[in-house]
Each structure stands twice: as C-alpha cells, then as structure tokens.
Write an enzyme that holds these catalytic residues in place. Structure first.
Site, PDB file in Angstrom:
ATOM      1  N   TYR A   8     -42.366   7.256-113.141  1.00  0.00           N
ATOM      2  CA  TYR A   8     -41.061   6.743-112.686  1.00  0.00           C
ATOM      3  C   TYR A   8     -40.060   7.440-113.544  1.00  0.00           C
ATOM      4  O   TYR A   8     -40.162   7.313-114.996  1.00  0.00           O
ATOM      5  CB  TYR A   8     -40.858   5.324-112.708  1.00  0.00           C
ATOM      6  CG  TYR A   8     -39.763   5.042-112.262  1.00  0.00           C
ATOM      7  CD1 TYR A   8     -39.142   4.539-111.035  1.00  0.00           C
ATOM      8  CD2 TYR A   8     -38.546   4.675-113.234  1.00  0.00           C
ATOM      9  CE1 TYR A   8     -37.864   4.234-110.578  1.00  0.00           C
ATOM     10  CE2 TYR A   8     -37.057   4.148-112.811  1.00  0.00           C
ATOM     11  CZ  TYR A   8     -37.076   4.045-111.434  1.00  0.00           C
ATOM     12  OH  TYR A   8     -35.749   3.660-110.783  1.00  0.00           O
ATOM     13  N   GLU A  35     -23.904  -2.364-121.993  1.00  0.00           N
ATOM     14  CA  GLU A  35     -23.900  -0.870-121.467  1.00  0.00           C
ATOM     15  C   GLU A  35     -23.841   0.066-122.744  1.00  0.00           C
ATOM     16  O   GLU A  35     -23.472  -0.531-123.939  1.00  0.00           O
ATOM     17  CB  GLU A  35     -22.446  -0.930-120.722  1.00  0.00           C
ATOM     18  CG  GLU A  35     -22.415  -1.556-119.532  1.00  0.00           C
ATOM     19  CD  GLU A  35     -23.546  -1.300-118.339  1.00  0.00           C
ATOM     20  OE1 GLU A  35     -23.729   0.114-118.569  1.00  0.00           O
ATOM     21  OE2 GLU A  35     -23.640  -1.799-117.642  1.00  0.00           O
ATOM     22  N   ARG A  95     -27.923  14.452-115.266  1.00  0.00           N
ATOM     23  CA  ARG A  95     -29.013  13.871-114.908  1.00  0.00           C
ATOM     24  C   ARG A  95     -29.318  14.027-113.642  1.00  0.00           C
ATOM     25  O   ARG A  95     -30.712  14.576-113.417  1.00  0.00           O
ATOM     26  CB  ARG A  95     -28.959  12.288-115.496  1.00  0.00           C
ATOM     27  CG  ARG A  95     -30.313  11.439-114.984  1.00  0.00           C
ATOM     28  CD  ARG A  95     -29.971   9.929-115.137  1.00  0.00           C
ATOM     29  NE  ARG A  95     -28.742   9.658-114.211  1.00  0.00           N
ATOM     30  CZ  ARG A  95     -28.563   8.182-114.164  1.00  0.00           C
ATOM     31  NH1 ARG A  95     -29.409   7.116-114.863  1.00  0.00           N
ATOM     32  NH2 ARG A  95     -27.748   7.772-113.425  1.00  0.00           N
ATOM     33  N   ASN A  98     -28.396   7.199-118.314  1.00  0.00           N
ATOM     34  CA  ASN A  98     -27.299   8.067-117.946  1.00  0.00           C
ATOM     35  C   ASN A  98     -26.431   8.326-119.275  1.00  0.00           C
ATOM     36  O   ASN A  98     -25.413   9.162-119.317  1.00  0.00           O
ATOM     37  CB  ASN A  98     -26.331   7.313-117.175  1.00  0.00           C
ATOM     38  CG  ASN A  98     -25.783   5.800-117.600  1.00  0.00           C
ATOM     39  OD1 ASN A  98     -25.846   5.636-118.704  1.00  0.00           O
ATOM     40  ND2 ASN A  98     -25.590   4.918-116.775  1.00  0.00           N
ATOM     41  N   LYS A 121     -34.519   0.448-116.567  1.00  0.00           N
ATOM     42  CA  LYS A 121     -35.151   1.428-116.170  1.00  0.00           C
ATOM     43  C   LYS A 121     -36.686   1.755-116.652  1.00  0.00           C
ATOM     44  O   LYS A 121     -37.682   2.104-116.028  1.00  0.00           O
ATOM     45  CB  LYS A 121     -34.298   2.759-116.202  1.00  0.00           C
ATOM     46  CG  LYS A 121     -33.247   2.649-115.616  1.00  0.00           C
ATOM     47  CD  LYS A 121     -32.377   4.007-115.820  1.00  0.00           C
ATOM     48  CE  LYS A 121     -30.884   4.098-115.251  1.00  0.00           C
ATOM     49  NZ  LYS A 121     -30.142   3.084-115.909  1.00  0.00           N
ATOM     50  N   SER A 124     -28.051   4.729-108.525  1.00  0.00           N
ATOM     51  CA  SER A 124     -26.881   5.069-107.591  1.00  0.00           C
ATOM     52  C   SER A 124     -25.763   5.587-108.079  1.00  0.00           C
ATOM     53  O   SER A 124     -24.680   6.047-107.560  1.00  0.00           O
ATOM     54  CB  SER A 124     -26.473   3.585-107.303  1.00  0.00           C
ATOM     55  OG  SER A 124     -26.402   2.834-108.461  1.00  0.00           O
ATOM     56  N   ASN A 125     -25.686   5.826-109.357  1.00  0.00           N
ATOM     57  CA  ASN A 125     -24.759   6.581-110.144  1.00  0.00           C
ATOM     58  C   ASN A 125     -25.173   8.275-110.288  1.00  0.00           C
ATOM     59  O   ASN A 125     -26.122   8.705-111.028  1.00  0.00           O
ATOM     60  CB  ASN A 125     -24.813   6.077-111.537  1.00  0.00           C
ATOM     61  CG  ASN A 125     -23.385   6.945-112.410  1.00  0.00           C
ATOM     62  OD1 ASN A 125     -22.920   7.823-112.225  1.00  0.00           O
ATOM     63  ND2 ASN A 125     -23.469   6.504-113.776  1.00  0.00           N
TER      64      ASN A 125
END
Length: 424
Positions: free
Chosen positions: A276, A160, A235, A281, A291, A226-227
């Site tokens: 795309y 992360e 964002r 994030n 992504k 989803s965030n």
C-alpha cells in the site's frame, strides 16, 4: 435590719454552695459539648482557586471565599461517595458561538473531574480553566488575549501537517509563545495525540504461528486518495509514474477504481494487495497518519512510505514493517525490490514478524476531542496550579514544556528534501 441567726447563716451558705456547684457542672458540660462539636466537624481544606461572580478565576494564591464551591474539596466525604472532588472546565474552541452547557465527568486518577464544553462563546471562555484551540476554527488573537482570564491555559491542537493547519492557529510572531501546551502527533508535544501506536505488550499472533501473509493476495500495489493536488511534493505525479512500471490500483477521487469510501467492500478489495502506498501529502517531521497505521498495518499490507524521514518511522513503527522510498535512488531500484518481494514469500513474510511481539492500536481523530482524552489537559491545569501554590511535594516528574515557540515546534517542522522520490 436584724442580724441573721446562726441557723440562717448556715442555710444561706449551703444554698450558695449548691448554686455554685450546679453552675460549674453546667459550664463544664458546655465546654465538653463544644469540644465534641470540634472533634466531629469535617475538616475544611485550604482553598487556592476562587472565581468571581462571572466565574473568572482571579488569583490562585488567595483563600477560598465561596462557601458553595468550597465543599468540593472536603476530601473524606466525597471520596467515600466515589465522586470527583472538583471540576476544571475545558473549552474546545469550535462549533456554535452560543454558550453550550458543559458536561461533567470523572478523570480517573485525578482529584478533579472535567467540565467539558465545545463552543466559541466568550461567556464560556471566562469561566474556563483551559481553552483548546481547534485549528480549523477562527478567532481574533487580540480580542482573545484581552478577554483571557488570569492563569487560563491555552492549548494548541492540530493533527494535520503544518502545510494544512488552519492559518489562524499559528499566531502572529508577537504571540509566538502564547500557547501553554500543545496537542499533536509530534512526540515532542506536551500531550501526544498520535494517529496510531505500536503496543509491545499485546502480541497479535502466537510466537509459533507460521502464516503465509502473501497467500490469497491477488493485487500488487494499492493507493487510495482524494487529494490530488501537489501539496508539498508531486505525490499524484509520482504514483502515476510508478504505475507505468508496476501494477498500481488507484482508489478514490485520484484513481480509476470507485468504491464507497470506508465501506467493507472497499477495504476488502484494498487488503487483497501486497503493498500500500502510504505516501503523505506533506514532508513534515513525525507526520505519520492513518495511511500507515490503519490503511496498511491494520489491514495486513506492507506499507511503502514517504513523508517524514526514515528515523521518524523507526521511532514509532513496528520493526521491519515498512519500505521507505528514500532507501532507493530511482524508480528502477524501487520497482526491482517490489518484484523481488512479490516473488519471494519468505522475504515478504519477514515484514510481518513484528506481529509476534506486538499489535497496532489506532487512535482516531474522533477520540481526541472528547472528555476522556481532554482529562490530560485537566492534569496539566492541576499541575500548574500546584506549582503556583508550592504543593508539588516532588510528585511531578520531568520538565514542564510550557509556552513553547509554536513557530519552532510547528511551522518549522517541515523539511525540504532532495533526491528521490522528491525529485523523480
């Protein structure tokens, strides 16, 4: 006592000579027998790793005293049986607090295999050669330091961004250099664990191929997330504003199009788009996630990226494979360029030329916390042991990145950019 006659004296001398000769030959045979035993005895290698009764490593420089554990270094015998010569235990600090049973497996190319276990048990800890601290777990730094065996390697692990790494993983400033090694997506990690990579040895398509990648693509821009929180930049607000200028289909919890996550049907619908939004994030150096690699490149879509600066993408991505938002001054320039590529198949197809020279390999998170990958930790442990005992003999190349400042390496890797798209 009467004097012996001449015949008796001669008989006595012959008997004594015979006994002496037999004894000499018998002694000579014993000597040969001992020598043969020495010649056929297996060589016992010197031992530099010992453990006490609880399994804690005491002193790497002391000789081995445990007869049972010494057998794993008898190289010739075990190599002939094609088995690991020894094992180094790697504990992933996650899961149950009860001790789990380690699983042993080979580490190809290494003289020792791995004894792999996942738990948060102190009983396991004192028997382990290395601890990999999973950032979402919790532990007490003072207690861990108190129980830490001598020369045990500690490894920082997180895929992360620093913005979303568990706060416990970054120690207090007094323990800043407590980790020996790091595992992360950053190229400067001791052990690299990327989300994906560009393999230049395996072209995806023929050099003579002439595919039109724009053909049969009915959508323009796709985004799945989803965030919906702000994170380190706005964002979600950015995507919603972009959708006012171009067609953006938003999937997932942040969008208005619902489809089962990671289902074939969902990916089929997403890959029908030309672009795309692979926007991260967090604005942190080297933070390039699935992504980009999976959602975009592996589904034959041109990614529009943002997160780390352009040079971080150029370091790892296929050449001319992405559009970086920082190349534009405002929404107007970005929208005009999207419309240009949409209307020009030749220009759009230029973003897929890299497929003639290489292909994408996805590195899922699930492939990191497993024994085969953790053999890289075993390699580091063995290197460290060789350094302690002076057994390198020049085979190690490069400078060891031990005890890095986790604050410099991790906490300070996020940036505070200005301009578009940060301030839109």
């Amino acid at each position: 006592m009467r004097a012996m006659s001449g015949k008796e004296i001669i008989s006595f001398c012959l008997a004594a000579f015979t006994c002496f000769s037999i004894g000499g030959f018998y002694r000579l045979d014993l000597i040969r027998y001992d020598q043969n035993d020495i010649q056929i005895a297996p060589p016992i290698a010197p031992h530099w790793l010992i453990r006490n009764a609880s399994g804690v490593r005491n002193n790497l420089l002391e000789p081995e005293v445990n007869v049972e554990s010494s057998s794993h270094l008898q190289n010739e015998t075990l190599q002939s049986e094609n088995r690991p010569l020894c094992y180094r235990q790697v504990q992933i600090w996650k899961g149950s607090t009860s001790p789990q049973i380690p699983e042993k497996s080979k580490c190809p190319g290494l003289e020792c295999g791995i004894s792999f276990v996942q738990d948060k048990s102190y009983k396991t800890m004192v028997k382990s050669d290395a601890i990999v601290f999973y950032h979402r777990s919790h532990w007490d730094w003072t207690e861990m330091q108190r129980r830490r065996p001598l020369n045990q390697a500690w490894v920082f692990y997180s895929l992360e961004s620093p913005r979303h790494t568990g706060g416990n993983a970054v120690p207090p400033s007094k323990y800043d250099r407590i980790y020996n090694y790091t595992i992360s997506y950053r190229p400067s990690s001791t052990i690299l664990g990327p989300y994906g990579l560009y393999d230049k040895t395996l072209p995806q398509i023929s050099s003579h191929g002439n595919r039109n990648w724009a053909k049969e693509k009915t959508g323009l821009v796709a985004w799945a997330a989803s965030n919906c929180g702000t994170g380190s930049w706005r964002r979600y607000e950015f995507v919603k504003k972009l959708a006012k200028h171009v067609s953006v289909d938003m999937y997932g919890g942040c969008g208005n199009i619902k489809c089962p996550k990671n289902s074939d049907d969902c990916w089929k619908r997403i890959r029908s788009h030309k672009f795309y939004l692979a926007v991260e994030n967090s604005e942190c150096r080297d933070y390039i996630t699935e992504k980009f690699w999976w959602n975009s490149l592996l589904h034959d879509i041109v990614p529009i990226v943002y997160g780390p600066p352009r040079e971080d993408y150029e370091r790892v991505a296929p050449p001319n494979s992405f559009i970086h938002l920082q190349d534009f001054k405002n929404f107007g320039e970005l929208v005009d360029y999207i419309h240009l590529l949409d209307s020009n198949d030749t220009l759009y197809n230029s973003y897929f030329e890299w497929k003639r020279d290489g292909s994408i390999r996805r590195m899922a998170k699930s492939n990191i916390l497993i024994a085969p990958f953790m053999c890289k930790v075993v390699a580091k442990v063995l290197d460290h042991e060789k350094k302690l005992t002076g057994r390198y003999k020049g085979e190690y190349q490069g400078e060891e990145k031990e005890h890095p400042s986790i604050h410099d390496f991790w906490s300070n890797s996020c940036i505070k950019p200005t301009g578009f798209p940060h301030n839109f």
